[in-house]
Scaffold this motif. Structure first.
Motif, PDB file in Angstrom:
ATOM      1  N   LEU A 170      -2.822 -10.694  -6.614  1.00 13.43           N
ATOM      2  CA  LEU A 170      -1.439 -10.905  -7.021  1.00 13.43           C
ATOM      3  C   LEU A 170      -1.381 -11.289  -8.496  1.00 13.43           C
ATOM      4  O   LEU A 170      -2.092 -12.188  -8.933  1.00 13.43           O
ATOM      5  CB  LEU A 170      -0.842 -12.029  -6.173  1.00 13.43           C
ATOM      6  N   ALA A 171      -0.527 -10.587  -9.231  1.00 13.79           N
ATOM      7  CA  ALA A 171      -0.308 -10.957 -10.634  1.00 13.79           C
ATOM      8  C   ALA A 171       0.779 -12.013 -10.662  1.00 13.79           C
ATOM      9  O   ALA A 171       1.955 -11.723 -10.789  1.00 13.79           O
ATOM     10  CB  ALA A 171       0.120  -9.739 -11.436  1.00 13.79           C
ATOM     11  N   SER A 172       0.366 -13.250 -10.485  1.00 12.54           N
ATOM     12  CA  SER A 172       1.316 -14.356 -10.451  1.00 12.54           C
ATOM     13  C   SER A 172       0.876 -15.388 -11.460  1.00 12.54           C
ATOM     14  O   SER A 172      -0.238 -15.887 -11.392  1.00 12.54           O
ATOM     15  CB  SER A 172       1.350 -14.976  -9.056  1.00 12.54           C
ATOM     16  N   ASN A 173       1.744 -15.675 -12.392  1.00 12.75           N
ATOM     17  CA  ASN A 173       1.338 -16.605 -13.439  1.00 12.75           C
ATOM     18  C   ASN A 173       2.111 -17.910 -13.366  1.00 12.75           C
ATOM     19  O   ASN A 173       1.913 -18.802 -14.176  1.00 12.75           O
ATOM     20  CB  ASN A 173       1.548 -15.949 -14.808  1.00 12.75           C
ATOM     21  N   GLY A 174       3.017 -18.014 -12.420  1.00 15.09           N
ATOM     22  CA  GLY A 174       3.812 -19.230 -12.325  1.00 15.09           C
ATOM     23  C   GLY A 174       3.098 -20.302 -11.534  1.00 15.09           C
ATOM     24  O   GLY A 174       2.062 -20.063 -10.914  1.00 15.09           O
ATOM     25  N   ASN A 175       3.647 -21.501 -11.602  1.00 19.54           N
ATOM     26  CA  ASN A 175       3.091 -22.566 -10.775  1.00 19.54           C
ATOM     27  C   ASN A 175       3.313 -22.264  -9.305  1.00 19.54           C
ATOM     28  O   ASN A 175       2.580 -22.723  -8.452  1.00 19.54           O
ATOM     29  CB  ASN A 175       3.727 -23.904 -11.142  1.00 19.54           C
ATOM     30  N   TYR A 176       4.355 -21.504  -9.012  1.00 19.77           N
ATOM     31  CA  TYR A 176       4.655 -21.129  -7.639  1.00 19.77           C
ATOM     32  C   TYR A 176       4.875 -19.627  -7.596  1.00 19.77           C
ATOM     33  O   TYR A 176       5.443 -19.055  -8.528  1.00 19.77           O
ATOM     34  CB  TYR A 176       5.903 -21.864  -7.138  1.00 19.77           C
ATOM     35  N   ALA A 177       4.416 -19.024  -6.524  1.00 17.29           N
ATOM     36  CA  ALA A 177       4.584 -17.577  -6.413  1.00 17.29           C
ATOM     37  C   ALA A 177       6.061 -17.247  -6.240  1.00 17.29           C
ATOM     38  O   ALA A 177       6.815 -18.017  -5.650  1.00 17.29           O
ATOM     39  CB  ALA A 177       3.793 -17.063  -5.218  1.00 17.29           C
ATOM     40  N   LYS A 205     -16.852 -15.225  -8.179  1.00 15.83           N
ATOM     41  CA  LYS A 205     -17.263 -14.385  -9.299  1.00 15.83           C
ATOM     42  C   LYS A 205     -16.105 -13.443  -9.644  1.00 15.83           C
ATOM     43  O   LYS A 205     -15.352 -13.045  -8.759  1.00 15.83           O
ATOM     44  CB  LYS A 205     -18.481 -13.569  -8.853  1.00 15.83           C
ATOM     45  N   ASN A 206     -15.986 -13.094 -10.916  1.00 15.87           N
ATOM     46  CA  ASN A 206     -14.887 -12.227 -11.396  1.00 15.87           C
ATOM     47  C   ASN A 206     -13.516 -12.828 -11.078  1.00 15.87           C
ATOM     48  O   ASN A 206     -12.557 -12.118 -10.787  1.00 15.87           O
ATOM     49  CB  ASN A 206     -14.960 -10.812 -10.800  1.00 15.87           C
ATOM     50  N   SER A 207     -13.488 -14.136 -11.125  1.00 15.20           N
ATOM     51  CA  SER A 207     -12.232 -14.830 -10.868  1.00 15.20           C
ATOM     52  C   SER A 207     -11.259 -14.499 -12.005  1.00 15.20           C
ATOM     53  O   SER A 207     -11.665 -14.362 -13.159  1.00 15.20           O
ATOM     54  CB  SER A 207     -12.530 -16.322 -10.843  1.00 15.20           C
ATOM     55  N   ILE A 208      -9.982 -14.361 -11.681  1.00 11.10           N
ATOM     56  CA  ILE A 208      -9.033 -13.975 -12.731  1.00 11.10           C
ATOM     57  C   ILE A 208      -8.011 -15.075 -12.996  1.00 11.10           C
ATOM     58  O   ILE A 208      -7.700 -15.894 -12.136  1.00 11.10           O
ATOM     59  CB  ILE A 208      -8.281 -12.671 -12.386  1.00 11.10           C
ATOM     60  N   ASP A 209      -7.544 -15.085 -14.204  1.00 11.93           N
ATOM     61  CA  ASP A 209      -6.405 -15.911 -14.575  1.00 11.93           C
ATOM     62  C   ASP A 209      -5.704 -15.155 -15.696  1.00 11.93           C
ATOM     63  O   ASP A 209      -6.231 -14.151 -16.183  1.00 11.93           O
ATOM     64  CB  ASP A 209      -6.853 -17.303 -15.034  1.00 11.93           C
ATOM     65  N   PHE A 210      -4.555 -15.621 -16.073  1.00 13.96           N
ATOM     66  CA  PHE A 210      -3.827 -14.929 -17.126  1.00 13.96           C
ATOM     67  C   PHE A 210      -3.936 -15.703 -18.426  1.00 13.96           C
ATOM     68  O   PHE A 210      -3.963 -16.924 -18.429  1.00 13.96           O
ATOM     69  CB  PHE A 210      -2.361 -14.736 -16.726  1.00 13.96           C
ATOM     70  N   LYS A 211      -3.986 -14.967 -19.514  1.00 14.77           N
ATOM     71  CA  LYS A 211      -4.074 -15.606 -20.826  1.00 14.77           C
ATOM     72  C   LYS A 211      -2.814 -16.451 -21.047  1.00 14.77           C
ATOM     73  O   LYS A 211      -1.802 -16.253 -20.358  1.00 14.77           O
ATOM     74  CB  LYS A 211      -4.225 -14.552 -21.914  1.00 14.77           C
ATOM     75  N   ASP A 212      -2.891 -17.358 -21.996  1.00 15.09           N
ATOM     76  CA  ASP A 212      -1.730 -18.185 -22.301  1.00 15.09           C
ATOM     77  C   ASP A 212      -0.560 -17.292 -22.686  1.00 15.09           C
ATOM     78  O   ASP A 212      -0.711 -16.343 -23.447  1.00 15.09           O
ATOM     79  CB  ASP A 212      -2.054 -19.126 -23.456  1.00 15.09           C
ATOM     80  N   HIS A 213       0.590 -17.605 -22.169  1.00 16.26           N
ATOM     81  CA  HIS A 213       1.834 -16.876 -22.458  1.00 16.26           C
ATOM     82  C   HIS A 213       1.723 -15.388 -22.140  1.00 16.26           C
ATOM     83  O   HIS A 213       2.217 -14.540 -22.879  1.00 16.26           O
ATOM     84  CB  HIS A 213       2.245 -17.077 -23.920  1.00 16.26           C
ATOM     85  N   ALA A 214       1.058 -15.114 -21.046  1.00 17.61           N
ATOM     86  CA  ALA A 214       0.914 -13.711 -20.631  1.00 17.61           C
ATOM     87  C   ALA A 214       2.280 -13.122 -20.291  1.00 17.61           C
ATOM     88  O   ALA A 214       3.164 -13.823 -19.795  1.00 17.61           O
ATOM     89  CB  ALA A 214       0.011 -13.641 -19.413  1.00 17.61           C
ATOM     90  N   LYS A 215       2.426 -11.840 -20.560  1.00 16.77           N
ATOM     91  CA  LYS A 215       3.682 -11.150 -20.227  1.00 16.77           C
ATOM     92  C   LYS A 215       3.404 -10.208 -19.054  1.00 16.77           C
ATOM     93  O   LYS A 215       2.703  -9.220 -19.202  1.00 16.77           O
ATOM     94  CB  LYS A 215       4.193 -10.375 -21.434  1.00 16.77           C
ATOM     95  N   LEU A 216       3.954 -10.556 -17.907  1.00 18.70           N
ATOM     96  CA  LEU A 216       3.670  -9.776 -16.704  1.00 18.70           C
ATOM     97  C   LEU A 216       4.818  -8.846 -16.345  1.00 18.70           C
ATOM     98  O   LEU A 216       4.627  -7.851 -15.662  1.00 18.70           O
ATOM     99  CB  LEU A 216       3.394 -10.700 -15.521  1.00 18.70           C
TER     100      LEU A 216
END
Lengths: 276, 784
Positions: free
Chosen positions: B530-537, B583-594
């Motif tokens: 899931l491309a979710s960058n918020g504190n809550y989905a 492994k290959n854990s993902i996160d979004f860069k700061d201020h990512a634009k989704l």
């Protein structure tokens, strides 16, 4: 039973509470802050140098004196004079060269912080005018039952061909400081709208509309995509509050050396709109 | 690659061959079901004291045990039901369907056995890191707004965390919310909540059973790193027409079920909220204006049919359809938002022989959302969906009492349409913008054997080979090391493939009649996230498959546990420790634009994560007093490129201390009380450490991601259930449930925001936001 249900109903939906609280925040070493937005408008151009302060409380800005501040472009080098504490001004005869890249260098306690920015030409503001809004008197808590008329500015401009353009626009009552607050401005980039003509852009917020006889100033700045991202970072950090906000993160900076803040050089346009 | 596929099929072949052996033994097999409703009983136990051998029924209630010729007393048992002792003369294969009666009922030839010899799954099974909660237990516990919610109960189990008051999202042993595979009758539910997470999608009247795997995940499950929540719908009452339902503060529900001839049954259940109606009523009570076209409601429908064609063939068809609808008109602006899941599952159970059970499943799952803004003559529409078609074959070979072999194949087609946008003016579409559709196939083959080595030692070992194929047409962006686009390549057909071997291993060593130690290791792989960058989905987050650049995420988990039963098996104790790496854990860069971003990969950052913890649990399943106490100590950290100076940082759901006390008590025939208390460390959050001024706004400066904490969270809930006296004498039974959420009115922090004073921009302050105060509610439930 009916009464109990009503009470339960009312209590159940009484959700979401806000409360100002005391909080102990961790404090880190202060960082150097450099902010500057130079334009080709005929007004004083300056650079502010300071330090970060504790987040909570009423601690004001902390300025840094004695910095060596230098602005260079393809042809010239200018040293800025500290005329107020932490405020370094360009000479009054400085003339902006649109299309040139400016590099700002600030040296504080033997550490040099450097940032560059392209000064893009700004499209001409066209069709500046105003709109009339009718407000209901009871919303204004006025005693009269007659309608109240207020005014907001509008304008248009031809977007420049080519990508990576972005614009910052603001309107404010002439003679006030409202133009110095980002809260009164707006910005957008040219994604999906390259080279389009923008008509009837409404800037005025409902809490600061104009009255008959006022003179409003409308300003447009050509800031570029990267600077729009900087403003967007600030917007997402400052106007937080939704549970779906992204994680807090430092806003970007274009300075090297660990300073925070941003250096912007932009072409700008300004017009006056008399509400009459 | 071919070598590994060959290896898997070799396993399967060996297993099938083994079925043909042991010709001096015979097989006792059949179906175990509830005498009252005809529902299959999952994990009922079959025990033959004479041989000290046992087996359990599978998720379709089928059991099979192969033993030497002879006469045996076979005991069938299930928690909450009376044991049944049946004498079986085994000189040929015997099919024996058994109906168990709920506690208290006495049936003709039934003998009530001594509990001391009862096989206890907590101690005896190789399963660890698994939690089951009976749906009847869930219904007895207090609930927010009185709405029974199985996900909220799962959040009370050890190793399961929640983030945000009232939220239905859950985080298992350091895994993100999208790392839980939530299955409803084998079909995945991609957004298992309503009203932005306050209520789960599962209607308790439609649910029969649920099981949460936090570790030691069997090899027939795959595709998510951290957990599997396997939820099964009721088959429907095959004995008589029956129903249940309820009228609550915010929603009402009704379920009906009935037999279809002598061989089948159906179940139909629906719920509909009336939050909008209640909201208007409350506003009216407060004397506010209630005009306007605002709507806000959700509904869901569950349906299931099953039909037994003959002794060897049975068909199931089930479906779920749930939707949230929100719409409002503000001045000239109108907007509407909808989102929802729909699933349909068709299953065919086939018995090749009393020893070989098979299930073939096809499912379709769809999650979509739709936004519609209208201002004057302009209109903006945005639609997005994720579709999944899947075919799955599972086989279970009950080779002998010491070996149960399971193997199968699974393939899924993921079809993601991230966004189609239409801009409309005066009913004419003036502009469209369609993000690329993303197509991928996820396939797997698995084999697993549960083997009893000795009375004391039992092992469960398996292997899953999983694979992902990205399929064109697709334009793929090439990125340099700074994540800048350097080229775009157009692909057709299969243009990228990943495969992974996922070993699964679990072992149990009995230390005596009532205690055992268990250990497990498992590797899991996840190909869609899931491309979710918020504190809550949010409902508008986008799922996306692994790609050339975004490699599949892989988790390895080891766990060790001690299990003991006391007081005649009525109290189960367990202690587990685990260590898990990602492994290959993902996160979004700061201020990512989704939003509307075709090049999502440029916003992603890759790294690793680790989680470890201790989980303690004491649980009482029988008697007047039932419930559990669980305590978890845990830690979850991530290390992702470019984020937090590439140092380890706490995940937002890192809450080291977590305590839950859950109890329900029967006060005679007519009253029962339920209560739950939760305490946990506050969520990990990022608070500013400094600020500076830019154009009149205070810009925060941060030093460490998730380095601070919200205040500790605690809450007490209470419920009282009252059953009228006349219930005893009539078929129509009712009850009233008074539920009080947050009894002592603790204003737990949902978030802490930082604000600037309007009158003095130099002054900044912290503001705590809490969602609920004390929330009483009243629900009327009925059953017939």
């Amino acid at each position: 039973m009916k009464n109990i249900l009503y009470i339960l109903l009312a209590l159940s939906v009484s959700s979401c509470f806000k409360e100002r609280i005391e909080l102990d925040l961790n404090q880190e070493n202060q960082k150097i802050v450099i902010t500057s937005w130079i334009t080709d408008l005929d007004e004083p151009q300056f650079v502010t140098v300071g330090k970060t302060v504790n987040y909570l409380g009423s601690e004001g800005k902390e300025f840094v004196s004695g910095a060596i501040v230098k602005l260079t472009n393809s042809t010239d080098v200018y040293f800025l004079e500290e005329e107020e504490e932490g405020k370094y001004f360009l000479p009054s005869n400085w003339i902006a060269i649109l299309g040139d890249t400016y590099t700002l260098s600030v040296a504080v306690e033997e550490v040099e912080y450097v940032a560059s920015h392209l000064m893009r030409p700004c499209p001409v503001i066209e069709e500046a005018g105003f709109l009339i809004y009718e407000r209901n008197p009871w919303e204004e808590e006025e005693e009269t039952m007659d309608s109240i008329y207020v005014y907001g500015t509008t304008f248009g401009f031809q977007e420049t061909a080519g990508g990576d353009d972005a614009y910052y626009a603001i309107d404010f009552l002439k003679g006030t400081m409202a133009g110095d607050s980002m809260r009164n401005g707006g910005f957008a980039n040219d994604d999906f709208v390259d080279e389009e003509y923008f008509a009837d852009i409404e800037l005025s917020e409902f809490d600061r509309l104009y009255a008959l006889g006022d003179t409003a100033i409308v300003e447009l700045y050509s800031i570029g995509d990267e600077t729009a991202n900087y403003l967007s970072d600030i917007e997402s950090e400052v106007f937080r509050g939704s549970p779906f906000d992204p994680p807090p993160a430092n806003v970007r900076t274009n300075f090297t050396g660990g300073a925070v803040g941003y250096f912007i050089a932009s072409g700008a346009q300004q017009v006056e709109v008399v509400i009459e | 690659m071919k070598k590994h596929i060959l290896l898997i099929w070799l396993f399967c072949f060996c297993g099938t061959m083994a079925i043909c052996q042991d010709d001096t033994k015979y097989t006792l097999s059949g179906q175990i079901s509830d005498r009252r409703s005809g529902e299959d009983l999952i994990a009922a136990t079959i025990y033959i004291p004479e041989l000290n051998l046992g087996a359990t029924s599978n998720v379709y209630g089928f059991y099979s045990i192969t033993i030497p010729e002879g006469n045996y007393a076979v005991r069938y048992s299930y928690v909450g039901f009376e044991d049944q002792l049946v004498t079986v003369e085994l000189n040929t294969d015997v099919a024996k369907n058994i109906e168990l009666a709920e506690g208290g009922a006495m049936i003709g030839e039934v003998v009530i056995s001594a509990d001391k010899e009862k096989i206890d799954q907590n101690v005896a099974s190789t399963e660890m890191s698994v939690q089951e909660v009976n749906i009847e237990t869930v219904k007895k516990l207090p609930a927010l707004f009185g709405e029974v919610d199985i996900i909220k109960v799962i959040q009370l189990l050890p190793g399961v965390k929640s983030v945000g008051e009232g939220s239905s999202g859950f985080y298992v042993r350091g895994g993100n919310a999208d790392q839980n595979l939530v299955l409803l009758d084998e079909a995945p539910i991609y957004n298992a909540s309503h009203v932005l997470g306050f209520f789960s999608s599962f209607n308790p009247d439609a649910i029969k059973d649920m099981k949460l795997y936090k570790g030691a995940i069997p090899s027939h499950f795959g595709g998510r790193l951290s957990s599997v929540l396997d939820i099964r719908m009721k088959e429907g009452n095959s004995k008589r027409f029956a129903g249940s339902g309820g009228i609550g503060t915010l929603m009402s529900r009704l379920a009906i079920e009935a037999p279809i001839g002598d061989s089948g049954s159906f179940m139909l259940a629906g719920r509909r909220s009336y939050i909008d109606v209640v909201g208007k009523a409350v506003e009216a009570i407060r004397g506010n204006d209630t005009e306007g076209e605002n709507i806000f409601y959700f509904y869901d429908l569950n349906a299931k049919v099953n039909y037994r064609l003959n002794e060897n063939n049975r068909l199931f068809a089930s479906g779920y359809f749930g939707r949230d609808v929100l719409g409002a008109e503000i001045d000239d602006l109108a907007f509407g938002v909808e989102w929802g899941n729909s699933t349909s599952t068709v299953r065919w159970n086939h018995l090749f022989s009393p020893k070989l059970f098979s299930n073939l499943t096809y499912y379709f799952s769809n999650y979509d959302y739709f936004l519609d803004f209208e201002a004057d003559i302009s209109r903006f529409k945005w639609a997005s969906n994720l579709k999944e078609h899947s075919l799955k074959l599972d086989l279970g070979a009950y080779l002998n009492p010491s070996n149960t072999l399971k193997f199968g194949l699974h393939t899924i087609r993921h079809d993601v349409s991230p966004g189609n946008i239409e801009s409309i003016k005066s009913d004419v579409v003036i502009e469209t913008f369609n993000l690329q559709t993303n197509l991928s196939y996820e396939s797997a083959a698995y084999v697993n054997n549960e083997q009893t080595i000795s009375d004391k030692l039992k092992i469960d070992y398996g292997l899953r080979l999983s694979m992902l194929n990205n399929v064109g047409p697709q334009d793929v962006y090439g990125l340099d090391e700074d994540y800048e686009v350097i080229d775009t390549v157009s692909y057709k057909g299969i243009y990228n493939t990943y495969w992974n071997l996922e070993p699964r291993l679990a072992a149990r060593l009995k230390l005596g009649v009532s205690s055992s130690v268990k250990a497990s290791y498992n590797r899991t792989t996840q190909y869609i996230q899931l491309a979710s960058n918020g504190n809550y989905a949010t409902p508008f987050d986008i799922w996306f498959s692994s790609t050339k650049k975004v490699k599949p995420q892989i988790a390895d988990q080891i766990a060790l546990g001690y299990f003991k039963n006391i007081k005649d098996n009525s109290i189960e104790l367990s202690a587990e420790i685990y260590y898990k790496t990602f492994k290959n854990s993902i996160d979004f860069k700061d201020h990512a634009k989704l939003l509307l971003n075709e090049n999502l990969e440029a916003e992603l950052r890759i790294g690793k994560a680790r989680a470890y913890g201790l989980e303690l649990m004491a649980r009482k399943n029988t008697g007047k007093l039932t419930g559990w106490i669980s305590y978890t100590w845990s830690k979850v950290q991530k290390k992702i490129e470019t984020i937090n100076n590439e140092d380890w940082y706490n995940a937002k759901y890192d809450k080291p201390h977590d305590l839950s006390i859950v109890a329900s008590y029967e006060l005679g025939d007519r009253f029962s009380v339920g209560s739950s208390f939760v305490y946990s460390t506050g969520n990990a959050v990022t608070f500013p450490t400094g600020k500076y001024d830019f154009l009149g706004v205070s810009v925060p400066v941060y030093s460490e991601r998730n380095g601070s904490r919200l205040p500790d969270y605690h809450r007490l809930d209470f419920s009282l259930t009252f059953k009228p006296r006349k219930n005893k004498t009539r078929r129509f039974k009712s009850e009233w449930v008074l539920s009080v959420y947050n009894v002592y009115d603790r204003r737990n922090a949902f978030s802490i925001d930082f604000k600037q004073e309007a009158t003095n921009s130099n002054v900044t302050y912290a503001e705590k936001r809490s969602v609920f105060s004390i929330v009483p509610s009243l629900t009327y439930n009925l059953k017939f």
